[in-house]
Write an enzyme that holds these catalytic residues in place. Sequence first.
Site, PDB file in Angstrom:
ATOM      1  N   GLY A 258       0.801  -1.204   0.000  1.00 51.70           N
ATOM      2  CA  GLY A 258       0.000   0.000   0.000  1.00 51.70           C
ATOM      3  C   GLY A 258       0.835   1.256   0.000  1.00 51.70           C
ATOM      4  O   GLY A 258       0.296   2.365   0.060  1.00 51.70           O
ATOM      5  N   ASP A 259       2.145   1.112  -0.057  1.00 58.78           N
ATOM      6  CA  ASP A 259       3.056   2.266  -0.091  1.00 58.78           C
ATOM      7  C   ASP A 259       4.261   1.855  -0.925  1.00 58.78           C
ATOM      8  O   ASP A 259       4.205   0.896  -1.681  1.00 58.78           O
ATOM      9  CB  ASP A 259       3.425   2.693   1.333  1.00 58.78           C
ATOM     10  CG  ASP A 259       3.700   4.191   1.452  1.00 58.78           C
ATOM     11  OD1 ASP A 259       4.334   4.743   0.538  1.00 58.78           O
ATOM     12  OD2 ASP A 259       3.274   4.805   2.445  1.00 58.78           O
ATOM     13  N   ASP A 260       5.380   2.569  -0.786  1.00 55.41           N
ATOM     14  CA  ASP A 260       6.556   2.274  -1.593  1.00 55.41           C
ATOM     15  C   ASP A 260       7.051   0.849  -1.326  1.00 55.41           C
ATOM     16  O   ASP A 260       7.135   0.416  -0.172  1.00 55.41           O
ATOM     17  CB  ASP A 260       7.673   3.270  -1.272  1.00 55.41           C
ATOM     18  CG  ASP A 260       7.244   4.711  -1.506  1.00 55.41           C
ATOM     19  OD1 ASP A 260       6.574   4.970  -2.524  1.00 55.41           O
ATOM     20  OD2 ASP A 260       7.570   5.564  -0.658  1.00 55.41           O
TER      21      ASP A 260
END
Length: 474
Positions: A258-260
């Site tokens: 959900g992020d990098d």
Amino acid sequence: MKLCPRVRNSSYVIGVISIVLILGSLNVNVVECNKLDSIEYPAINCRKHNALLTDFGGVGDGKTSNTKAFESAISKLSQYASDGGAQLIVPPGKWLTGPFNLTSHFTLFLHKEAVLLASQIESEWPQLPVLPSYGRGRDAPGGRFSSLIFGANLTDVVITGQNGTIDGQGSYWWDKFHKQQLNLTRPYMIEIMYSDQIQISNLTLVNSPSWFVHPIYSSNIIIQGLTILAPVDSPNTDGIDPDSCTNTRIEDCYIVSGDDCVAVKSGWDQYGIKFRKPTEHLIIRRLTCISPDSAMIALGSEMSGGIQDVRVEDIVAINTESAIRIKTAIGRGGYVKNIFAKGMTLNTMKYVFWMTGSYGSHPDPGFDPKALPQITGINYKDVVAKNVTYSARLDGISNDPFTGICISNVTIQVSEQQKKPQWNCTDIVGVTSNVIPNPCPLLPQKEKINCPFPNDKLPIDNVQLKTCSLENVF
């Protein structure tokens, strides 16, 4: 509890066979750890002593807390640090646990059918002070919760297995984050601080409360063969975050986040500037990433201690917002320099190239507005991208341009939803060569330019893993 030395050589094996045959004819029971069936796995160091979590009262029913079993086991096994080290083996089962701390000259090994389940009882999570290079918690100004697996001031630590699973059961924490009910920063799954010679490998990590793997203020780190999975809408579930670390090798990992997928960091504004510990000499290779709202690899935004000598090769992004993104802002200070990437295969991207000079999110009003970041020596080559919305968005800082940008041998196929102009550039300086579609005027095309990639080997690339074995302990 049995502490069984591992089989070391062929003469030992032959001796064991002879003893087994003799004792078998006399109907004498043979100690089980002398059996020859074994599991082999690679590690920076092998261990002389083994023990099972069940030897310390562990119960793998998915309901019984094993926090004290882990604590007791690691405390006992720490006594063998000077005698060949020790290994704690997590056998098949579901092992519910709160956070526990590792020790030096130690291996945590998860069987392929072992699942560690992180406790969702908040009171079981110890509180830690804020990180000195951040000055505050990321979710809340106060301190932070301990990571599920934590260690500080360690030497020679291995966390590995046969793709056994660690489940952070992060939904409890994600819900509190969305409802703004957090007084402390959420736990990470694995965090190792102020340590040297670290290996994290061959595991499946799912649903971390926040970042998954966070080595910080550490050196000589190998992270390989991880499968990291989180819902693509889960908050701040970065895959791997090397933070103020030196000599790190990340390879052969598959991340859905959900992020990098990988976020390279080195401290936040004035706190990172004061701490002055860069991330440098970093290798990232054979990474596959899916993250529709974030980057495959992010440099920053917390980069105030500096990021330099990053080498990226043979990476794949699918349905990911951007490939390599540089994130910084006025007040960050520090630098991102000597970044090299080659061999990127990208499919379904919003941006191929993205640099942001206005990424805010300051820890507090005490940052220095005169602290300008230095972004220079950014080299990308050999890129194939399909189904792309924008080729590039490259925004430097007024009176502080990003310089030394080189992009060569790039073919980008835009999607039906393509946007014009394809290249959006401000406050940057550099060159391109053999790039399709045509770049912006600030990156003029030159003939026969091949952007550089280092030929020398970093020390971490010379580290060869040993073949270790478990002698039928399951």
